[in-house]
Design an enzyme around this catalytic site. Structure first.
Site, PDB file in Angstrom:
ATOM      1  N   HIS A 164       5.229   7.123  -3.156  1.00 49.73           N
ATOM      2  CA  HIS A 164       6.001   8.450  -3.083  1.00 49.73           C
ATOM      3  C   HIS A 164       5.246   9.568  -3.153  1.00 49.73           C
ATOM      4  O   HIS A 164       4.139   9.590  -3.520  1.00 49.73           O
ATOM      5  CB  HIS A 164       7.249   8.102  -4.177  1.00 49.73           C
TER       6      HIS A 164
ATOM      7  N   CYS B 248       4.311   2.609  -9.731  1.00 46.16           N
ATOM      8  CA  CYS B 248       4.426   2.822  -8.300  1.00 46.16           C
ATOM      9  C   CYS B 248       3.205   3.628  -7.792  1.00 46.16           C
ATOM     10  O   CYS B 248       2.324   4.282  -8.546  1.00 46.16           O
ATOM     11  CB  CYS B 248       5.615   3.789  -8.061  1.00 46.16           C
TER      12      CYS B 248
END
Length: 561
Positions: free
Chosen positions: A453, A472
């Site tokens: 992301h 992440c």
């Protein structure tokens, strides 16, 4: 002697490669081979074979794959296979790599036996043992493919047993086919890329070096201009790595004490660059630990990371995204070329990024952030206990559940009594300025809720050490990655990325053309300039640490579709 080259028309010659006698002319003229003819394993008696005791202790013969090796020669008309020097070099390199990596006991002994046969000019014995050794290498590599987690857990593979040998033989059924297919596979496996050959030669050279005398700092740092304790030993290591010019090294070596200045400081910076460290010329704990690595450990890491680098997609048929955690870098490879590259931020040691393989199948523009369970327990709830306006500061909303997104007022909760492990509600952050996911996220199937992301915290990419996330992967060039992903879909009617971002609506885009994703952990390799690159072992996958990362993070599951 072996028969003359099989491509030439030659008179009949005795060929004692078998039990009894057999005419080479029969093989050359493609006459059927008597089904009772067997490979003569007594030809191996010129060298005592001890390696099989370690490689395949359950084997009843001198070799590990007696039946399979016999089939290979029968299909090949009992002609020699290993008369190509490049094939022999490739086999030696493969055995050396397994030995240096510490993954398979007995491979170095097998290598010594092959070299002894070669020195003795025992061509028949060498050919038979080389063919068996090739099967051994392939079976071990199949074992690594089946359980890649072993590459991250300081373990060796168990010896080959009869069941594994049978499974391997069944899997490679092409050995029952014509000899051309076997020989083609042999060349494909053993004519190795030049980068691999350079890396393993380098590993062998490090393995043969005498140990150095440099030890890591116990405390403090050595800044520019300060004297370096045990500086002569440090200079020796920098010289071995080639980070200091030989003439500069010899001049500096003559000094009574070594200062962190001039050519020495420059050499330290070169070392830091090659090791992915802050190239500030300051000898701190990370730099000191890397310099202090024993040479035989460097050799092991080069070999071990060769196998780690083989995990995942090749980028041949479709683009392949590879996130290398200790290098804090994402690369896209397609048709053997790197077509995209970006810095990334990965999970901190207490919240590591999992190792896995998958395929990107969804891209979300202007995403909401559903706060993960770990962050909810360790950050958000403690934040609310400390400050009642924490949610407002972070632009977070509390909701009843992921299915029922009814907003719950934080005033309804007595935060001092909340147990983070049993708290029933969830937290969400709407799209827009300050959203933790930035403008885009990229999803791929996995059990860990790990995705790629964007991020509003752009300044963090200026740090050299970027294990800062909660698992992440944050991508510096997220916008450029989104444009690449959309372009690869080849949908001219779709809006471009900037148009999607500008309308501020959440768009979930299913990707018809998937892109392979591999999250990997490679800490040593030889780059395109034949320079050794090494990275700090941030998760302790190279060697045991006092506080090891939990094994579940290195499971290396494959979710590829």
């Amino acid at each position: 002697m072996f028969c003359a080259n099989k491509r030439k028309k030659t008179p009949s010659l005795s060929f004692a490669f078998l039990l009894g006698n057999f005419l080479c002319a029969n093989a050359i003229s493609a006459q059927p081979v008597n089904k009772d003819v067997r490979l003569d394993y007594s030809l191996l008696q010129s060298v005592t074979i001890h390696s099989s005791e370690y490689l395949c202790p359950q084997s009843s013969g001198a070799v590990c794959f007696e039946e399979l090796t016999s089939k290979v020669y029968k299909n090949n008309g009992f002609l020699p296979i290993w008369d190509d020097e490049e094939l022999r070099k490739g086999l030696y390199t493969k055995l050396s790599t397994l030995h240096l990596s510490g993954l398979a006991l007995g491979t170095n002994q097998r290598l010594s036996e092959l070299k002894a046969l070669e020195r003795n000019k025992d061509q028949r014995g060498f050919d038979i043992l080389a063919t068996d050794s090739y099967h051994v290498v392939k079976a071990i590599e199949q074992g690594i493919d089946n359980q890649p987690t072993i590459l991250f857990r300081h373990q060796s593979l168990p010896p080959l047993n009869q069941n594994e040998a049978a499974n391997y033989a069944n899997k490679i059924g092409y050995y029952d086919l014509e000899q051309t297919r076997f020989l083609n596979q042999l060349y494909a496996d053993l004519i190795l890329p030049s980068s691999t050959q350079v890396a393993i030669r380098l590993a062998r050279s490090f393995n043969h070096l005498a140990p150095h005398d440099y030890f890591p700092l116990k405390r403090g740092v050595i800044k520019q201009g300060q004297n370096i304790p045990n500086g002569h030993a440090l200079l020796d290591v920098l010289n071995t790595y080639g980070d200091i010019d030989v003439d500069d090294y010899l001049l500096a070596r003559e000094r009574h004490s070594i200062a962190n200045s001039d050519v020495v400081n420059q050499a330290i910076r070169r070392f830091q660059l090659r090791n992915g460290l802050e190239d500030d010329g300051i000898i701190g704990p990370s730099t000191s630990r890397q310099i202090a690595l024993p040479y035989d450990e460097v050799a092991r890491l080069i070999a071990l990371n060769y196998y780690r680098s083989q995990i995942g997609a090749t980028g041949e048929e479709r683009p392949s995204i590879r996130v290398n955690i200790p290098d804090y870098r994402l690369q896209i490879t397609h048709h053997q070329e790197v077509v995209f590259e970006s810095k990334v931020i990965v999970g901190q040691k207490t919240r590591p990024t999992n190792l896995f393989s998958s395929s990107m199948n969804i891209m979300v523009v202007n995403p909401r952030w559903n706060v993960p369970e770990t962050i909810k327990k360790k950050d958000v709830i403690p934040g609310m206990k400390a400050s009642p306006d924490y949610l407002q500061q972070k632009n977070l909303t509390m909701i009843r559940s992921w299915r029922d997104r009814t907003e719950i007022s934080p005033d309804m909760v007595e935060w001092s009594n909340v147990n983070p492990h049993t708290f029933p509600y969830e937290f969400m952050q709407n799209p827009g300025r300050g959203n933790a996911l930035g403008n885009v996220k990229f999803l791929m199937p996995n059990d860990y809720s790990v995705y790629l992301h964007d991020t509003p915290s752009r300044g963090l990419f200026n740090k050299t050490k970027r294990n800062l996330s909660s698992g992440c992967v944050r991508v510096e060039k997220a916008a450029e990655l989104a444009e690449y992903v959309l372009d690869y879909q080849q949908r001219p009617s779709w809006r471009n990325y900037q148009q999607l971002v500008s309308d501020r609506r959440t768009d979930t885009i299913t990707l018809p053309r998937k892109i392979d994703v591999d999250v990997t952990y490679v800490t040593a390799w030889v780059d395109e300039n034949n320079q050794l690159q090494m990275r700090e072992d941030i998760y302790g996958y190279d060697r045991p640490t006092k506080r090891p990362v939990k094994l579940k993070y290195s499971t290396v599951k494959n979710y590829r579709q």
